[in-house]
Write a protein that holds these residues in place. Structure first.
Motif, short mmCIF file in Angstrom:
data_model
loop_
_atom_site.label_atom_id
_atom_site.label_comp_id
_atom_site.label_asym_id
_atom_site.label_seq_id
_atom_site.Cartn_x
_atom_site.Cartn_y
_atom_site.Cartn_z
N ASP A 149 -146.05 54.60 -55.90
CA ASP A 149 -147.27 54.80 -55.10
C ASP A 149 -148.47 55.07 -56.01
O ASP A 149 -149.57 54.55 -55.78
CB ASP A 149 -147.08 55.97 -54.13
CG ASP A 149 -146.19 55.61 -52.96
OD1 ASP A 149 -146.03 54.40 -52.69
OD2 ASP A 149 -145.66 56.53 -52.32
N GLU B 245 -146.05 46.97 -38.97
CA GLU B 245 -147.45 47.30 -38.67
C GLU B 245 -148.40 46.39 -39.43
O GLU B 245 -149.43 45.95 -38.90
CB GLU B 245 -147.72 48.76 -39.04
CG GLU B 245 -149.14 49.22 -38.72
CD GLU B 245 -149.37 50.67 -39.09
OE1 GLU B 245 -150.54 51.10 -39.05
OE2 GLU B 245 -148.39 51.37 -39.42
N GLU B 246 -148.05 46.05 -40.68
CA GLU B 246 -148.95 45.24 -41.50
C GLU B 246 -148.90 43.77 -41.13
O GLU B 246 -149.94 43.10 -41.07
CB GLU B 246 -148.60 45.41 -42.98
CG GLU B 246 -149.53 44.67 -43.91
CD GLU B 246 -149.30 45.00 -45.37
OE1 GLU B 246 -149.93 44.33 -46.22
OE2 GLU B 246 -148.50 45.91 -45.66
N TYR C 177 -138.88 50.67 -49.56
CA TYR C 177 -140.23 50.72 -50.15
C TYR C 177 -140.86 49.34 -49.98
O TYR C 177 -140.49 48.39 -50.69
CB TYR C 177 -140.15 51.05 -51.64
CG TYR C 177 -141.51 51.31 -52.25
CD1 TYR C 177 -142.05 52.59 -52.25
CD2 TYR C 177 -142.25 50.28 -52.80
CE1 TYR C 177 -143.29 52.83 -52.81
CE2 TYR C 177 -143.50 50.51 -53.36
CZ TYR C 177 -144.01 51.79 -53.36
OH TYR C 177 -145.24 52.03 -53.88
N SER C 178 -141.68 49.08 -49.04
CA SER C 178 -142.23 49.97 -48.02
C SER C 178 -141.25 50.15 -46.86
O SER C 178 -140.32 49.36 -46.69
CB SER C 178 -143.53 49.40 -47.47
OG SER C 178 -144.38 48.93 -48.47
N ALA C 179 -141.51 51.16 -46.01
CA ALA C 179 -140.68 51.39 -44.84
C ALA C 179 -140.79 50.21 -43.87
O ALA C 179 -141.86 49.61 -43.74
CB ALA C 179 -141.10 52.68 -44.15
N GLU D 30 -141.10 50.07 -40.71
CA GLU D 30 -142.16 50.20 -39.69
C GLU D 30 -143.52 49.88 -40.28
O GLU D 30 -144.40 49.37 -39.59
CB GLU D 30 -142.15 51.60 -39.08
CG GLU D 30 -142.25 52.74 -40.06
CD GLU D 30 -140.89 53.22 -40.56
OE1 GLU D 30 -140.83 54.35 -41.06
OE2 GLU D 30 -139.90 52.46 -40.44
N THR D 31 -143.69 50.16 -41.58
CA THR D 31 -144.95 49.82 -42.23
C THR D 31 -145.11 48.31 -42.35
O THR D 31 -146.20 47.76 -42.17
CB THR D 31 -145.01 50.45 -43.63
OG1 THR D 31 -144.85 51.87 -43.51
CG2 THR D 31 -146.32 50.15 -44.33
#
Length: 262
Positions: A246, A183-184, A175-177, A179-180
């Motif tokens: 979330d 990306e960020e 949390y978060s993944a 890949e996220t």
């Protein structure tokens, strides 16, 4: 072998002697090793002087050379190295001046960053905090296991599908993944903190890596707290559920303000 004190020519000549399996003369050592004939006897003399090779008399009474067996050579090098380190451990602190300020320096590339992170892991005596990805953990894994074996309390946040499987408190970052995160931010962050007194912080991108080492205790404490807070977030996600987190991040005004992108 060069890192253990041999010159390039000495290392090549020693390997040639080991590979021959029998006494050989200087001409054959030069031919096998690539050491110039003009310097091969000088090089062999240095090997003899350090005890890594021996002179013997051949059938024609010419001087030939035999190597000290590799196992014996490595044992001797280890003893000499350990003895030197032991002597320096007591001698260097006696002449070292107290630093005028807390050390901080840039790390120019990925290898320098991993080498310095390894120093931090090796120097830890009480606790070790790490936020790390599998690629970097594979490099540091052995040193982390050694730290755990000497009773250092290890706390790890691991990104990706290969969480560190050694002893210690290990939390896979879900949390978060991962890949996220990529990306960020666009890079893999590494944070390694030893005893909350020294730290390596940096990033690994597609084509570059950058970071810093610091022995500033305030900065090291901040880096440790970053890892601790990330661990707390993973524990909360496991306990209350990612969906509830979330919801909070999407509705709580204080969290919305902190997370708002600029």
């Amino acid at each position: 072998m060069q890192r253990l004190g041999m010159s390039g020519y000495e290392a090549k000549a020693y390997v040639a002697l080991v590979g021959a399996g029998r006494p050989v003369n200087g001409y054959e050592v030069a031919k096998r090793s690539g050491v110039p004939r003009s310097t091969v006897y000088e090089t062999l003399g240095k090997l003899v002087a350090r005890g890594a090779a021996y002179e013997v008399r051949g059938a024609s009474d010419a001087t030939e050379y035999l190597p000290l067996p590799p196992e014996s050579l490595l044992d001797r090098m280890r003893r000499e190295f350990d003895g030197s380190v032991s002597a320096l451990r007591s001698a260097l602190p006696a002449v070292a001046a107290a630093p005028e300020g807390h050390l901080i320096h840039n790390l120019k590339d990925g290898q320098a960053m991993l080498d310095r992170a390894g120093d931090v892991v090796a120097g830890a005596r009480r606790d070790l905090f790490m936020s790390i990805w599998p690629d970097e953990m594979r490099v540091l894994r052995g040193q982390v296991l050694e730290a755990a074996a000497r009773d250092v309390e290890v706390s790890v946040v691991s990104f990706g599908k290969e969480p560190f499987d050694g002893p210690g408190n290990v939390h896979e970052h879900r949390y978060s993944a991962p890949e996220t995160v990529i990306e960020e931010f666009g890079y893999r962050l590494i944070v390694v903190v030893g005893d909350r007194r020294e730290a390596v912080v940096g990033g690994f991108g597609d084509a570059a890596a950058w970071g810093v080492y610091t022995a500033d205790p305030a900065v090291a404490l901040m880096a440790a707290e970053f890892v601790r807070q990330d661990i707390a977030l993973q524990v909360l996600a496991d306990r209350v559920g990612a969906a509830e987190l979330d919801r909070l991040f999407a509705t709580e005004p204080g969290l919305l303000r902190l997370l708002r992108k600029r």
